[in-house]
Design a protein around this motif. Structure first.
Motif, PDB file in Angstrom:
ATOM      1  N   GLN A  25       0.828  -1.199   0.000  1.00  0.00           N
ATOM      2  CA  GLN A  25       0.000   0.000   0.000  1.00  0.00           C
ATOM      3  C   GLN A  25       0.869   1.258   0.000  1.00  0.00           C
ATOM      4  OE1 GLN A  25      -2.570  -0.416   3.388  1.00  0.00           O
ATOM      5  NE2 GLN A  25      -3.879  -1.924   2.407  1.00  0.00           N
ATOM      6  N   LYS A  26       1.941   1.256   0.801  1.00  0.00           N
ATOM      7  CA  LYS A  26       2.838   2.412   0.842  1.00  0.00           C
ATOM      8  C   LYS A  26       3.534   2.621  -0.498  1.00  0.00           C
ATOM      9  CE  LYS A  26       3.851   2.186   5.768  1.00  0.00           C
ATOM     10  NZ  LYS A  26       4.869   1.888   6.780  1.00  0.00           N
ATOM     11  N   VAL A  29       1.181   4.183  -2.892  1.00  0.00           N
ATOM     12  CA  VAL A  29       1.055   5.630  -2.661  1.00  0.00           C
ATOM     13  C   VAL A  29       2.263   6.357  -3.255  1.00  0.00           C
ATOM     14  CG1 VAL A  29       1.070   7.416  -0.869  1.00  0.00           C
ATOM     15  CG2 VAL A  29      -0.427   5.448  -0.638  1.00  0.00           C
ATOM     16  N   ARG A  78       0.058  13.634  -0.598  1.00  0.00           N
ATOM     17  CA  ARG A  78      -1.384  13.899  -0.508  1.00  0.00           C
ATOM     18  C   ARG A  78      -2.048  13.633  -1.855  1.00  0.00           C
ATOM     19  NH1 ARG A  78      -4.475  18.984  -1.105  1.00  0.00           N
ATOM     20  NH2 ARG A  78      -6.515  18.529  -0.235  1.00  0.00           N
ATOM     21  N   LYS A  81      -2.452   9.966  -2.393  1.00  0.00           N
ATOM     22  CA  LYS A  81      -3.593   9.406  -1.661  1.00  0.00           C
ATOM     23  C   LYS A  81      -4.907   9.752  -2.346  1.00  0.00           C
ATOM     24  CE  LYS A  81      -1.288   9.073   2.737  1.00  0.00           C
ATOM     25  NZ  LYS A  81      -1.118   9.557   4.094  1.00  0.00           N
ATOM     26  N   ARG A  84      -5.578   7.527  -5.377  1.00  0.00           N
ATOM     27  CA  ARG A  84      -6.026   6.154  -5.124  1.00  0.00           C
ATOM     28  C   ARG A  84      -7.523   6.006  -5.331  1.00  0.00           C
ATOM     29  NH1 ARG A  84      -3.525   3.946   0.395  1.00  0.00           N
ATOM     30  NH2 ARG A  84      -4.501   5.832   1.134  1.00  0.00           N
ATOM     31  N   ASN A  85      -8.276   7.099  -5.143  1.00  0.00           N
ATOM     32  CA  ASN A  85      -9.730   7.044  -5.293  1.00  0.00           C
ATOM     33  C   ASN A  85     -10.166   7.208  -6.742  1.00  0.00           C
ATOM     34  OD1 ASN A  85      -9.861   6.889  -2.484  1.00  0.00           O
ATOM     35  ND2 ASN A  85      -9.970   9.098  -2.282  1.00  0.00           N
TER      36      ASN A  85
END
Length: 178
Positions: A25-26, A29, A78, A81, A84-85
């Motif tokens: 996950q990191k 990102v 930021r 992140k 990701r959506n």
């Protein structure tokens, strides 16, 4: 006091299948932050036309005004992140024209080759693209091969293959600009 051994069942492992670890996950990102830095380099008009959330557009425009290195780094995290959506395929469609059609066709051949040949092709791809991670590519390939073996249908196979294609395109974009 004796330590009680915990017995794991097959269901326990199946529930974890396909779930990304914290490290994955990191790294995702970080990859998205690198893509965000490339998005931020687009002209202001193109950024405003992106079909994404308004917060992401504002973040991309704000990063162009930030001069402090550390503040820019945090802003790109930021942005990663927020990305990701969003739909990866759509984001990559805005960035891949910079690569050109020849490069895109070459990456699609790499995808097919890695699915067919496995580890030898993965290692060769990783030599050419330093941002690639063996484990991530291997997981994508295993998903594609599992879908093919289970005869899940063309849609499921195409979806898992698209995930591998998106990853390969991200890695190629990041590797070119590193």
């Amino acid at each position: 006091m004796a330590r009680r051994t915990q017995r794991f069942t097959e269901d326990d492992f199946e529930s974890l299948e396909g779930r990304a670890s914290k490290t994955e996950q990191k790294k995702a990102v970080q990859r998205m932050a690198a893509l965000g830095s490339q998005l931020a380099e687009l002209p202001k008009k193109k950024i405003e036309q992106l079909p994404v959330e308004e917060r992401l557009i504002e973040a991309l425009l704000d990063v162009q005004l930030i001069t402090s290195h550390e503040a820019r780094r945090r802003q790109f995290l930021r942005i990663g992140k927020l990305l990701r959506n969003e739909d990866e395929t759509m984001i990559l469609s805005y960035l891949t024209p910079q690569q050109g059609l020849k490069k895109q066709a070459q990456l699609l051949r790499w995808v097919d080759r890695m699915i067919a040949q496995g580890d030898p092709a993965i290692k060769e791809f990783m030599k050419m693209h330093k941002a690639a991670e063996h484990h991530a590519i291997r997981q994508h390939i295993l998903r594609v091969q599992r879908d093919i073996q289970k005869n899940l249908g063309e849609d499921a196979i195409a979806e898992s293959k698209q995930g591998l294609t998106n990853y390969v395109q991200q890695v190629a974009l990041i590797s070119e600009n590193s």
